[in-house]
Motif scaffolding. Structure first.
Motif, PDB file in Angstrom:
ATOM      1  N   CYS A 254       0.842  -1.188   0.000  1.00  0.00           N
ATOM      2  CA  CYS A 254       0.000   0.000   0.000  1.00  0.00           C
ATOM      3  C   CYS A 254       0.886   1.250   0.000  1.00  0.00           C
ATOM      4  N   VAL A 255       0.595   2.178  -0.900  1.00  0.00           N
ATOM      5  CA  VAL A 255       1.364   3.427  -1.015  1.00  0.00           C
ATOM      6  C   VAL A 255       0.407   4.608  -0.826  1.00  0.00           C
ATOM      7  N   PRO A 256       0.929   5.791  -0.502  1.00  0.00           N
ATOM      8  CA  PRO A 256       0.047   6.955  -0.339  1.00  0.00           C
ATOM      9  C   PRO A 256      -0.662   7.306  -1.639  1.00  0.00           C
ATOM     10  N   THR A 257      -1.879   7.759  -1.522  1.00  0.00           N
ATOM     11  CA  THR A 257      -2.665   8.103  -2.696  1.00  0.00           C
ATOM     12  C   THR A 257      -3.408   9.414  -2.486  1.00  0.00           C
ATOM     13  N   VAL A 258      -3.759  10.047  -3.585  1.00  0.00           N
ATOM     14  CA  VAL A 258      -4.519  11.287  -3.548  1.00  0.00           C
ATOM     15  C   VAL A 258      -6.017  10.986  -3.523  1.00  0.00           C
TER      16      VAL A 258
END
Length: 161
Positions: free
Chosen positions: A18-22
């Protein structure tokens, strides 16, 4: 050949991080793959990103999760759903033995060594440590909304990526 591989990907589970998202209503997952270069006959890493439906907000940034393709696309971007969190971020488990790991050693070996030679005051006790997320809003900002910073302003926003 490539078309068959893309169809097979839709039917199986994928393992990703999981990576940061907008996007506010979706979770962004990075799946690492190896792609063959026909000229060099070598494999090179290629990252693919999937937006996944996560209604329960199970995963946080850094977690290793299993995702599965949805039978029908929810939106143009959201094509998969999060099945389960395999490894929470910071809680490393050896996949073969199932034992907890700290750096390159098993935690139980560290505890056994502490019993034999005496425990130092500076050693970290994993049994007494609180679970991840107890510092939400203080030092852990993974639950805060993130956005892409397009302009540079005088005031610095810690939630921008």
């Amino acid at each position: 050949m490539a078309h068959k591989v893309k169809d097979a990907v839709k039917k199986f589970l994928l393992l990703g991080q999981c990576v940061p998202t907008v996007k506010q209503n979706a979770t962004k997952i990075r799946v690492k793959r190896l792609e063959l270069d026909e000229n060099l006959l070598m494999y090179f890493r290629k990252d693919e990103f999937y937006y996944c439906h996560d209604p329960n907000k199970m995963c946080k940034t850094g977690d290793i999760v299993l995702i599965k393709a949805l039978p029908h696309k929810m939106t143009k971007l959201i094509t998969h759903e999060v099945k389960e969190v395999v490894h929470p971020f910071g809680d490393v488990t050896d996949p073969i033995s199932g034992k907890k790991v700290a750096k390159e050693r098993y935690r139980e070996d560290i505890d056994r060594q502490a019993e034999l030679y005496g425990k130092l005051d500076s050693t970290f006790d994993y049994d007494k440590a609180p679970p991840r997320g107890w510092q939400e809003g203080k030092k852990d900002f993974t639950s805060k909304p993130t956005y892409t910073k397009f302009h540079v302003f005088d005031e610095n926003d810690p939630y921008a990526i």
